[in-house]
Design an enzyme around this catalytic site. Sequence first.
Site, PDB file in Angstrom:
ATOM      1  N   TYR A 136      -1.253  -1.160  10.318  1.00  0.00           N
ATOM      2  CA  TYR A 136      -1.727  -1.135   8.808  1.00  0.00           C
ATOM      3  C   TYR A 136      -0.416  -1.013   7.907  1.00  0.00           C
ATOM      4  CZ  TYR A 136      -3.830  -1.464   4.067  1.00  0.00           C
ATOM      5  OH  TYR A 136      -4.046  -1.361   2.593  1.00  0.00           O
ATOM      6  N   SER A 194       0.858  -1.227  -0.014  1.00  0.00           N
ATOM      7  CA  SER A 194      -0.021  -0.054   0.031  1.00  0.00           C
ATOM      8  C   SER A 194       0.958   1.300  -0.136  1.00  0.00           C
ATOM      9  CB  SER A 194      -0.780  -0.013   1.270  1.00  0.00           C
ATOM     10  OG  SER A 194      -1.446   1.465   1.508  1.00  0.00           O
TER      11      SER A 194
END
Length: 249
Positions: free
Chosen positions: A155, A140
């Site tokens: 995350y 990401s």
Amino acid sequence: MLLENRVAVISGAATENGIGLATARLFAEHGAAVALLDLGRQHPDQVASTIGKAHKGYVCNVTKKDECESVARQIVEDFGHVDVLINNAGITQPIRIMDVKPENYDAVLDVSLRGMLYLSQVFIPHMISRGKGSIASTSSVSALTGGGFFGGPHYSAAKAGMLGLTKDMARELAPKGIRVNAVAPGMVDTDIRGDLMSKETFNKILSTIPLGRIASPREIATVFLFLASDLSSFVTGATIDVNGGMFIH
Ligand SMILES: NC(=O)c1ccc[n+]([C@@H]2O[C@H](COP(=O)([O-])OP(=O)(O)OC[C@H]3O[C@@H](n4cnc5c(N)ncnc54)[C@H](O)[C@@H]3O)[C@@H](O)[C@H]2O)c1
């Protein structure tokens, strides 16, 4: 047809609007036979049958090594061989550093990072025995920017860990003919955020994207197609940014 006679395994591949299913569909259009892995509640077998007869769905929680091992054995038995692995399963939680409890850390790190390790480990010996293979994983932009739009710090850490694992695996496996890469998407139009992002936050993020919109899942799938195919035959250890210019470095 870029993937004729190739077999691809994709994790987190059975959610209707997800990156994994968009990738499975695109790979199928390019001639691949696809094994779709997901949690039982996503009914991967039913979803696979909507793509066509050549494709199969398997229930596999990627955080469980024994499930990864048995599903890998079954896939090799069913398809004969595996050429491509896409580690795409992931979850996110929009919380702040002081709110990250042990169970939050475990949940988020386990699906993205442990899942990538386990699923790669169960296919690497097979790929080594064939002297070829392509592994690509969904990281990401959060890994590169330190979050900033939705997921929490755990995350970002999970997705950054995936980049380290990608680079190390790329170095170790290159002599065996296996390429290992990562894709770092910016914001993508999937259901992963649920209804947890306000319209105001969404518009604020939109204003930071030079291309002026978020990505469609297919716009991530096309990059996986490049990494899975021979078009990327000299690309390994790379992280490919797909973020509409949100992060230019
Ligand atoms: N949507 C975005 O804006 C965005 C941005 C950057 C990265 N990503 C990453 O892209 C990947 C795909 O996400 P998406 O946006 O398509 O959302 P999604 O929720 O549609 O896809 C995630 C998939 O992972 C599956 N999954 C969750 N836990 C699992 C487990 N333990 N074992 C196996 N499968 C499991 C889910 O069932 C789902 O099918 C994720 O890794 C996510 O972190 C998404």
